[in-house]
Design an enzyme around this catalytic site. Structure first.
Site, PDB file in Angstrom:
ATOM      1  N   ASP A 152    -111.020-138.010  88.823  1.00  0.00           N
ATOM      2  CA  ASP A 152    -111.065-136.722  88.557  1.00  0.00           C
ATOM      3  C   ASP A 152    -113.416-135.989  87.985  1.00  0.00           C
ATOM      4  O   ASP A 152    -113.619-136.329  87.476  1.00  0.00           O
ATOM      5  CB  ASP A 152    -111.425-136.646  86.655  1.00  0.00           C
ATOM      6  CG  ASP A 152    -109.342-136.642  86.657  1.00  0.00           C
ATOM      7  OD1 ASP A 152    -108.939-135.936  86.506  1.00  0.00           O
ATOM      8  OD2 ASP A 152    -109.398-138.045  87.112  1.00  0.00           O
ATOM      9  N   ASP A 179    -108.342-135.480  91.602  1.00  0.00           N
ATOM     10  CA  ASP A 179    -108.752-134.220  91.279  1.00  0.00           C
ATOM     11  C   ASP A 179    -110.700-134.294  91.816  1.00  0.00           C
ATOM     12  O   ASP A 179    -111.016-135.479  91.182  1.00  0.00           O
ATOM     13  CB  ASP A 179    -109.135-134.139  89.807  1.00  0.00           C
ATOM     14  CG  ASP A 179    -108.011-133.554  89.362  1.00  0.00           C
ATOM     15  OD1 ASP A 179    -107.143-133.305  90.106  1.00  0.00           O
ATOM     16  OD2 ASP A 179    -108.011-133.297  88.057  1.00  0.00           O
ATOM     17  N   ASN A 212    -103.709-133.172  90.756  1.00  0.00           N
ATOM     18  CA  ASN A 212    -103.429-131.970  90.402  1.00  0.00           C
ATOM     19  C   ASN A 212    -104.331-130.451  91.052  1.00  0.00           C
ATOM     20  O   ASN A 212    -103.935-129.435  91.259  1.00  0.00           O
ATOM     21  CB  ASN A 212    -103.303-131.411  89.299  1.00  0.00           C
ATOM     22  CG  ASN A 212    -104.353-131.674  87.886  1.00  0.00           C
ATOM     23  OD1 ASN A 212    -104.683-132.545  87.437  1.00  0.00           O
ATOM     24  ND2 ASN A 212    -104.648-130.295  87.064  1.00  0.00           N
ATOM     25  N   HIS A 296    -102.394-139.946  90.952  1.00  0.00           N
ATOM     26  CA  HIS A 296    -103.372-139.397  89.335  1.00  0.00           C
ATOM     27  C   HIS A 296    -102.589-138.976  88.107  1.00  0.00           C
ATOM     28  O   HIS A 296    -103.147-139.751  87.262  1.00  0.00           O
ATOM     29  CB  HIS A 296    -103.059-137.729  89.964  1.00  0.00           C
ATOM     30  CG  HIS A 296    -104.395-137.203  89.434  1.00  0.00           C
ATOM     31  ND1 HIS A 296    -105.591-137.541  89.253  1.00  0.00           N
ATOM     32  CD2 HIS A 296    -103.885-135.433  89.195  1.00  0.00           C
ATOM     33  CE1 HIS A 296    -106.584-136.807  88.396  1.00  0.00           C
ATOM     34  NE2 HIS A 296    -104.910-135.705  88.376  1.00  0.00           N
ATOM     35  N   HIS A 306    -102.354-134.195  78.318  1.00  0.00           N
ATOM     36  CA  HIS A 306    -100.980-134.706  79.217  1.00  0.00           C
ATOM     37  C   HIS A 306     -99.556-135.637  79.369  1.00  0.00           C
ATOM     38  O   HIS A 306     -99.051-136.246  80.013  1.00  0.00           O
ATOM     39  CB  HIS A 306    -101.219-134.947  80.942  1.00  0.00           C
ATOM     40  CG  HIS A 306    -102.769-133.545  80.883  1.00  0.00           C
ATOM     41  ND1 HIS A 306    -102.107-132.040  81.756  1.00  0.00           N
ATOM     42  CD2 HIS A 306    -103.628-133.887  80.946  1.00  0.00           C
ATOM     43  CE1 HIS A 306    -103.799-131.745  81.590  1.00  0.00           C
ATOM     44  NE2 HIS A 306    -104.728-132.779  81.799  1.00  0.00           N
ATOM     45  N   HIS A 333    -106.275-138.441  86.152  1.00  0.00           N
ATOM     46  CA  HIS A 333    -105.844-137.101  85.137  1.00  0.00           C
ATOM     47  C   HIS A 333    -105.974-136.748  83.253  1.00  0.00           C
ATOM     48  O   HIS A 333    -106.438-135.267  83.741  1.00  0.00           O
ATOM     49  CB  HIS A 333    -104.331-136.784  85.338  1.00  0.00           C
ATOM     50  CG  HIS A 333    -103.354-135.698  84.957  1.00  0.00           C
ATOM     51  ND1 HIS A 333    -103.854-134.220  85.554  1.00  0.00           N
ATOM     52  CD2 HIS A 333    -102.340-134.971  84.730  1.00  0.00           C
ATOM     53  CE1 HIS A 333    -103.285-133.269  85.189  1.00  0.00           C
ATOM     54  NE2 HIS A 333    -102.398-134.243  84.402  1.00  0.00           N
ATOM     55  N   VAL A 334    -106.112-137.688  83.266  1.00  0.00           N
ATOM     56  CA  VAL A 334    -106.613-137.542  81.472  1.00  0.00           C
ATOM     57  C   VAL A 334    -107.088-138.711  81.287  1.00  0.00           C
ATOM     58  O   VAL A 334    -108.297-139.051  81.810  1.00  0.00           O
ATOM     59  CB  VAL A 334    -105.741-138.390  80.386  1.00  0.00           C
ATOM     60  CG1 VAL A 334    -106.086-138.516  79.354  1.00  0.00           C
ATOM     61  CG2 VAL A 334    -103.743-138.499  80.240  1.00  0.00           C
ATOM     62  N   HIS A 335    -108.987-136.916  81.013  1.00  0.00           N
ATOM     63  CA  HIS A 335    -110.123-137.769  80.990  1.00  0.00           C
ATOM     64  C   HIS A 335    -110.614-138.477  80.004  1.00  0.00           C
ATOM     65  O   HIS A 335    -111.389-138.142  78.831  1.00  0.00           O
ATOM     66  CB  HIS A 335    -110.672-135.928  81.110  1.00  0.00           C
ATOM     67  CG  HIS A 335    -110.650-135.518  81.680  1.00  0.00           C
ATOM     68  ND1 HIS A 335    -110.732-133.901  81.269  1.00  0.00           N
ATOM     69  CD2 HIS A 335    -109.920-135.577  83.121  1.00  0.00           C
ATOM     70  CE1 HIS A 335    -110.664-133.050  82.947  1.00  0.00           C
ATOM     71  NE2 HIS A 335    -109.485-134.070  83.669  1.00  0.00           N
TER      72      HIS A 335
END
Length: 449
Positions: A152, A179, A212, A296, A306, A333-335
């Protein structure tokens, strides 16, 4: 510079208001993100024939793929290279592509596969017969080997700090679990992202998978999904017998790495499932004793952002990874950053992979700050800070993982663990044998009836 700041402001403004209309993923409506971060825009500022956005990736045994873009469509898809500065004794031609996205026309995107190359060797190269000289070092052919890992990324000042911290210590291969640019249909941001990371991505291979934010499809135009990503980030899917650039595998030193696609079909009847099954069967743990998976969407997370989005994929594929005795699974995905105990089927299992979420590279959306409480006993360490990770494979049995928190200009190790591959355990080996035997028996029964 003033024009670039104005451009960055306009892009940030439009992304903030238009992104909800882009078909990306099912976000948690109860999760409130921090305010978006200003974009860090990098312009070209050189003649059209100058190669830009240069990055390299592994492309099969002893080969490297050099990717670059030119605004001049007449520049050749060609790379000259050698072991000494400005002395190129080899030259290889490649292929090129381009794409349109509504009113945007990309430059000429060149992909040139060079080799065979010697391991652990520095090469100097020039793209298209023009511009600057670049150099890269090939990974070693045996242990130890070190991976830098960050997901990300995006292109903010947070991203710049992460890349600066990664650059301060050498590594062999970069893993990015999705990402990348956060262009979100604004195609010039892909160009800016490529320029931002060129200094690092031109020197070591970057191996990426889609997230995504690479989907980039409006609800009325689903056929253009991943169009930009596939054109710009060609990975060794053909070399690993995958029919899709969205999932593939590669070998480096003694590590077999599988890059999975969280946003392309993965059910038992899908092409990705059958490819993964065949790919894992071919792994020779005597040649590649370590097995790493990158995707991801995390299958395990205790963050409210998420939450549960990876559950369907986990249900479909987890048993394949467990029977293959995967050592480590990385996701983004999860920041945030979170490391789990070895797990299988939502329970602690010493024979399962160690799951790590590392979606904290520097995205514009900010960090995922809300963890579920109390902390699950499966979660070993979790923190919402920007940073990157290092996986150092020491030998056929031992490895070391560290997560480096970005703190202003400094980077500190906030979490680390030394561990051994579960493959070396006789208990885990017998578990794998029983699982394979059971699957073969079930297959025979299905065909019989």
């Amino acid at each position: 510079m003033k024009k670039m700041k104005i451009f960055g402001f306009l892009i940030s403004f439009s992304l903030f208001f238009l992104s909800p209309f882009v078909c990306q993923a099912n976000y948690d409506s109860n999760f409130t993100r921090p305010p978006p971060r200003p974009l860090f825009i990098v312009s070209h500022g050189r003649p059209k024939f100058y190669p830009q956005q240069v990055h390299i990736s592994l492309a099969g045994k002893d080969h490297m793929r050099v990717t670059y873009t030119t605004d001049d469509l007449n520049v050749a898809s060609m790379v000259e290279y050698g072991k000494h500065p400005k002395k190129y004794d080899k030259k290889t031609a490649g292929e090129s592509t381009s794409y349109t996205y509504f009113f945007y026309n990309s430059g000429k995107i060149h992909h040139v596969k060079i080799g065979p190359l010697k391991p652990n060797t520095k090469y100097y190269y020039r793209c298209g017969g023009h511009g600057d000289e670049f150099s890269f070092k090939t990974p070693p052919s045996k242990f130890p080997i070190e991976f830098a890992v960050a997901g990300d990324l995006g292109q903010t000042d947070w991203t710049v700090r992460t890349l600066d911290q990664i650059r301060k210590r050498d590594f062999d291969v970069f893993l990015l679990p999705g990402d990348l640019s956060y262009a979100d249909t604004h195609q010039p941001l892909w160009d800016s992202f490529g320029r931002l990371l060129e200094t690092l991505a031109s020197t070591r291979p970057w191996m990426v998978t889609e997230g995504n934010h690479e989907i980039e499809s409006f609800q009325t135009n689903d056929h253009i999904s991943f169009k930009s990503y596939n054109a710009r980030w060609l990975m060794p899917h053909a070399e690993s017998l995958s029919h899709s650039n969205l999932y593939y595998s590669f070998d480096v030193a003694g590590v077999h790495t599988v890059m999975l696609g969280s946003y392309t079909p993965y059910e038992s009847h899908s092409d990705q499932y059958h490819w993964l099954q065949a790919d894992l069967r071919k792994v020779d743990r005597k040649k590649t004793p370590w097995l790493v998976v990158v995707m991801h969407t995390p299958w395990y997370s205790t963050n409210k952002a998420h939450y549960g989005e990876g559950e369907k994929m986990r249900s479909a594929l987890e048993s394949l990874l467990y029977r293959a005795q995967v050592d480590v699974v990385f996701a983004g995905h999860v920041h945030t950053y979170e490391r789990f105990k070895p797990i299988y089927n939502k329970k602690a299992d010493p024979c399962g992979p160690m799951y790590i979420t590392i979606g904290d590279g520097g995205n514009r959306e900010g960090l995922a700050l809300r963890f579920k409480k109390p902390q699950s006993p499966l979660s070993e360490f979790r923190e919402s800070s920007f940073g990157h990770g290092r996986l150092r494979i020491i030998d056929h049995k031992r490895a070391h993982w560290s997560w480096h928190r970005n703190n202003d200009e400094m980077s500190s190790i906030a979490d680390e663990v030394s561990f051994e591959s579960p493959r070396t355990s006789s208990h885990c080996h017998s578990n794998r044998y029983r699982g394979t035997l059971r699957d073969n028996l079930n297959s025979l029964l299905i065909h019989h009836f």
